[in-house]
Enzyme design. Structure first.
Site, PDB file in Angstrom:
ATOM      1  N   GLN A   8       0.579  -7.982 -15.014  1.00 15.23           N
ATOM      2  CA  GLN A   8      -0.028  -7.564 -13.465  1.00 15.23           C
ATOM      3  C   GLN A   8       1.300  -7.905 -12.470  1.00 15.23           C
ATOM      4  O   GLN A   8       1.214  -7.476 -11.649  1.00 15.23           O
ATOM      5  CB  GLN A   8      -0.944  -8.343 -13.073  1.00 15.23           C
ATOM      6  CG  GLN A   8      -2.305  -7.724 -14.011  1.00 15.23           C
ATOM      7  CD  GLN A   8      -3.519  -8.554 -13.380  1.00 15.23           C
ATOM      8  OE1 GLN A   8      -3.630  -9.928 -13.551  1.00 15.23           O
ATOM      9  NE2 GLN A   8      -4.579  -8.072 -13.100  1.00 15.23           N
ATOM     10  N   HIS A  22       6.109  -4.034  -3.946  1.00 10.60           N
ATOM     11  CA  HIS A  22       4.665  -3.620  -2.747  1.00 10.60           C
ATOM     12  C   HIS A  22       4.704  -4.876  -1.823  1.00 10.60           C
ATOM     13  O   HIS A  22       4.603  -4.761  -0.524  1.00 10.60           O
ATOM     14  CB  HIS A  22       3.532  -3.275  -3.547  1.00 10.60           C
ATOM     15  CG  HIS A  22       2.320  -3.069  -2.592  1.00 10.60           C
ATOM     16  ND1 HIS A  22       2.521  -2.139  -1.585  1.00 10.60           N
ATOM     17  CD2 HIS A  22       1.125  -3.484  -2.440  1.00 10.60           C
ATOM     18  CE1 HIS A  22       1.546  -1.982  -0.923  1.00 10.60           C
ATOM     19  NE2 HIS A  22       0.519  -2.860  -1.398  1.00 10.60           N
TER      20      HIS A  22
END
Length: 282
Positions: A157, A165
């Site tokens: 992840q 981001h």
């Protein structure tokens, strides 16, 4: 009231640009003092970029090296209660900030068109600037997402998309607060906060056990789709700033905004295709 022309409408003088004797400190002073919003200069983390730079350096050091090194010979932490509390807090904080931004102009005098940023001591203008600062603080808090992933050994992840981001949105929040905490430049924060409310509610539900996870998993792809819609809305709105009559002194800010939005849209679209469209075809 501060004069926009003298504080934020300045361009770097031509003679300064052509001078071979121009030094780095001249540029630094120009960027940090001449074209920034003087109202925010004394706020926490806003006087210079070093504070936010140190936060990002610590974040990237932990994510890319120190965190995995620490967890190398350790079992992953569960952190279920911490995640539940964290997701409730961040979802609520995003909802509060969304309303704060909305009520500081968009419910009264700001339209969805080209709204120039004006530096003013007007209570509404100061309120908007303050809420933009809270967006920055919220983006710092949201870095904890990645820390939790590392401590749970969910390394899949902590992708480039995820890390980029978080770092880019934090930088954009600082730039927005430093140079344009008002006018049309605050609009992009509204869909971002709204999407984050939905996203962190989804994360909260995912923490509630296998039964709830089974129910919400089919909805996961719609979170990514919602993010793609968010970037599209941001891009369409920001394109207005390219019009000659719209914010003529802030074209560089428009290019920074748009380049980040387009890049994030491209990466999220690639993720959506890889994660959901290919599986459907197979």
């Amino acid at each position: 009231m501060y004069k926009l022309e003298s504080q934020c409408g300045k361009r770097l003088p031509k003679e300064l640009l052509s001078s071979k004797d121009m030094c780095i400190m001249d540029i630094y002073h120009y960027l940090l003092n001449e074209i920034s919003d003087p109202r925010v200069s004394n706020w926490f983390l806003m006087s210079n970029p070093f504070g936010i730079g140190l936060i990002l350096l610590a974040y990237l050091s932990f994510v890319l090296y120190l965190g995995p090194l620490y967890m190398k010979n350790r079992q992953p932490y569960a952190l279920t209660r911490i995640m539940i509390c964290y997701n409730i807090f961040v979802a609520t904080a995003n909802a509060i900030v969304f309303y704060g931004l909305l009520s500081s102009g968009y419910m009264t005098h700001l339209s969805l068109g080209c709204e120039p940023f004006v530096i003013s001591d007007d209570p509404m203008s100061l309120s908007m600037a303050r809420w933009v600062w809270w967006v920055l603080i919220l983006k710092i808090i949201e870095l904890a997402d990645t820390v939790i992933f590392i401590l749970r050994k969910k390394y899949n992840q902590t992708s480039f998309l995820h890390v980029h981001h978080h770092t880019s949105t934090l930088l954009m929040a600082w730039i927005s607060c430093k140079y344009a905490p008002g006018g049309m430049w605050t609009f992009v924060m509204l869909p971002n906060c709204a999407v984050h409310v939905v996203m962190y509610i989804y994360y909260l539900c995912a923490c509630l056990g296998p039964r709830v996870q089974k129910i919400i998993t089919p909805w996961k792809k719609y979170i990514t789709l919602l993010q793609l819609i968010q970037f599209s809305i941001m891009l369409v709105h920001t394109i207005q700033a390219l019009l000659p009559s719209c914010e003529p002194t802030r074209k560089p800010l428009a290019y920074i905004y748009m380049s980040q939005i387009v890049f994030m849209f491209y990466m999220f679209l690639a993720y959506y295709r890889k994660s959901y469209m290919r599986k459907k075809i197979e």
